[in-house]
Design an enzyme around this catalytic site. Structure first.
Site, PDB file in Angstrom:
ATOM      1  N   TYR A 123       1.098  47.954  19.862  1.00 53.75           N
ATOM      2  CA  TYR A 123       2.061  49.348  21.278  1.00 53.75           C
ATOM      3  C   TYR A 123       1.948  48.694  22.098  1.00 53.75           C
ATOM      4  O   TYR A 123       2.668  49.576  23.227  1.00 53.75           O
ATOM      5  CB  TYR A 123       1.133  50.449  20.362  1.00 53.75           C
ATOM      6  CG  TYR A 123       1.788  51.289  19.415  1.00 53.75           C
ATOM      7  CD1 TYR A 123       1.171  50.752  17.926  1.00 53.75           C
ATOM      8  CD2 TYR A 123       2.239  52.017  19.440  1.00 53.75           C
ATOM      9  CE1 TYR A 123       1.812  50.766  16.714  1.00 53.75           C
ATOM     10  CE2 TYR A 123       3.121  53.075  18.621  1.00 53.75           C
ATOM     11  CZ  TYR A 123       2.412  52.506  16.762  1.00 53.75           C
ATOM     12  OH  TYR A 123       3.185  52.788  15.650  1.00 53.75           O
ATOM     13  N   LYS A 172      -6.764  44.151   8.756  1.00 48.08           N
ATOM     14  CA  LYS A 172      -5.822  42.834   7.986  1.00 48.08           C
ATOM     15  C   LYS A 172      -6.421  41.622   8.517  1.00 48.08           C
ATOM     16  O   LYS A 172      -5.704  40.705   8.713  1.00 48.08           O
ATOM     17  CB  LYS A 172      -4.463  43.000   8.710  1.00 48.08           C
ATOM     18  CG  LYS A 172      -3.228  41.683   7.745  1.00 48.08           C
ATOM     19  CD  LYS A 172      -3.001  42.708   6.261  1.00 48.08           C
ATOM     20  CE  LYS A 172      -2.234  41.149   5.454  1.00 48.08           C
ATOM     21  NZ  LYS A 172      -2.339  42.145   3.669  1.00 48.08           N
ATOM     22  N   ASP A 205      -3.556  46.842   3.162  1.00 42.75           N
ATOM     23  CA  ASP A 205      -2.636  47.300   1.899  1.00 42.75           C
ATOM     24  C   ASP A 205      -3.203  47.489   0.857  1.00 42.75           C
ATOM     25  O   ASP A 205      -3.456  48.963   0.416  1.00 42.75           O
ATOM     26  CB  ASP A 205      -2.204  45.586   1.511  1.00 42.75           C
ATOM     27  CG  ASP A 205      -2.545  44.661   1.927  1.00 42.75           C
ATOM     28  OD1 ASP A 205      -3.156  44.743   2.171  1.00 42.75           O
ATOM     29  OD2 ASP A 205      -1.890  43.376   1.502  1.00 42.75           O
ATOM     30  N   ASP A 229      -1.254  54.259  12.603  1.00 40.89           N
ATOM     31  CA  ASP A 229      -0.107  55.639  12.750  1.00 40.89           C
ATOM     32  C   ASP A 229       0.710  55.923  11.481  1.00 40.89           C
ATOM     33  O   ASP A 229       1.237  56.596  11.321  1.00 40.89           O
ATOM     34  CB  ASP A 229       1.295  54.588  13.770  1.00 40.89           C
ATOM     35  CG  ASP A 229       2.629  55.346  14.444  1.00 40.89           C
ATOM     36  OD1 ASP A 229       2.301  56.834  13.944  1.00 40.89           O
ATOM     37  OD2 ASP A 229       3.662  54.980  14.731  1.00 40.89           O
TER      38      ASP A 229
HETATM   39 MG    MG Z   1       3.437  58.627  13.787  1.00 39.93          MG
END
Ligand code: MG
Ligand code: NAI
Length: 336
Positions: A123, A172, A205, A229
């Site tokens: 981000y 991950k 995952d 998110d």
């Molecule tokens: Mg969001």
């Protein structure tokens, strides 16, 4: 009186902030709302999606209740939500998802709290074209030891304070060995300081599948920005949808409270928006301000309305009412 900067925002923002300030005022909480502008509508009006006056007000008052802000997809200005989190170093994004009474869904006993790292990961906005004819783009993710340590520590401290049993770190690190690998390594280190709390890690995952199969096994979750998110929208889906999940963005010297959801342009201006998500964010704000009593009074009114006045609730949670009828029902209970 406690000053709070109020940013109504875009889409359903005006409707839900109006509902929430009406409910908070009816509860007797002494909040002085200082209304400021930001977002797409402000950009269209002034050419600037985050005016200096808004930044100054936040610098002065340090507490914000914010409606959703639209971010153009693809081209256009960068997310003001992300910019505010970064500018005020609001590194802990805390997103609880708890089953509510009388809301249909596959699960009845979800009670988890997701901690999303709020300042780094993918981000940071470091994207560029590699070639001149725009056929090759790259994006950079940043993970630092300090930022990872403070969000993971915040998750453990929350677990201790709220008598939670387990922290699950999501990563991950099998593929992104350096970035999310570092996050995992620091998680293992921090966990050693909290022997009372069980610690586990899961690859993202697998986590997504486990959350839809067995969400009740999760307690506190901590993860990097993008995974947080995505998984927080998923968590909202487990407890009735985006209309009912609030969130807090907390730093060391400022805090901003907003819903998990966005500006919902598909239902804006139709009286369909559920204000519960932003209301629960506002209750997190009252708790941050140490007013647990008023927060509990409002939460209890919400639970009663869900249980006994379902017809006055918004359609997304199975009611046949509007933003207004739902707000009125809560205010009525608060006035007794
Ligand atoms: Mg969001
Ligand atoms: P969204 O969260 O706005 O909407 C997703 C779905 O959930 C829609 O069907 C919407 O109607 C429903 N929904 C959301 N909030 C609801 C509520 N309170 N009551 C009833 N239904 C509700 O996500 P979307 O459509 O992907 O994004 C729209 C805009 O919002 C985009 O510009 C995005 O960038 C922005 N956004 C802003 C956020 C923020 O301000 N923190 C967070 C997420 C998205």
């Amino acid at each position: 009186m406690q000053n709070v900067v109020l940013i109504p925002g875009d889409g359903i923002g005006k409707e839900i902030t109006k509902a929430v300030t009406t409910i908070i005022d009816a509860s007797g909480a002494k909040i002085n709302w200082i209304e400021c502008e930001a977002g797409e509508a402000t950009f269209k009006k002034t050419g600037n999606p985050l005016p200096d006056e808004t930044i100054s007000a936040i610098e002065e008052h340090r507490i914000v209740l914010k409606g959703p802000l639209t971010t153009p997809v693809g081209a256009g200005f960068r997310s003001i939500n992300v910019a505010l989190r970064q500018k005020f170093n609001l590194y802990s994004n805390i997103r609880p998802a708890k089953s509510l009474p009388n809301i249909e869904g596959p699960f009845r006993s979800v009670d988890l709290v997701l901690f999303r790292e709020n300042t780094q990961g993918l981000y940071i906005g470091k994207e560029h074209w590699v070639d001149d004819d725009k056929k090759h783009a790259e994006s950079i993710a940043v993970v630092t030891r300090d930022a990872s340590e403070r969000i993971i520590t915040a998750a453990f401290e929350y677990a201790m304070k709220n008598k939670r049993k387990k922290v699950t770190l999501v990563h991950k690190a099998n593929i992104l060995k350096l970035t999310t690998g570092l996050f995992l390594e620091i998680g293992r280190e921090v966990a050693k300081n909290y022997p009372e709390i069980e610690f586990e890690d899961l690859i993202v995952d697998n986590m997504a599948m486990q959350m839809v199969l067995r969400p009740h096994i999760f307690d506190v979750i901590v993860t990097t920005n993008l995974f947080g998110d995505i998984l927080s929208d998923l968590a909202s889906g487990l407890v009735g949808g985006l209309g009912v999940t609030g969130a807090a963005n907390i730093g060391d010297s400022a805090a901003m409270f907003e819903a998990v959801h966005g500006s919902a342009p598909d239902i804006a201006g139709q009286g369909k928006a559920n204000p519960t998500a932003l209301l629960f964010s506002a209750l997190m704000m009252l708790e941050y301000l140490d007013d647990y009593k008023t927060a509990e009074k409002i939460r209890s009114a919400v639970y009663t309305v869900l249980q006994d006045h379902k017809e006055e609730c918004t359609v997304d949670i199975g009611g046949s009412g509007t933003t207004q009828t739902y707000t009125d029902a809560i205010c009525r209970l608060l006035s007794y």
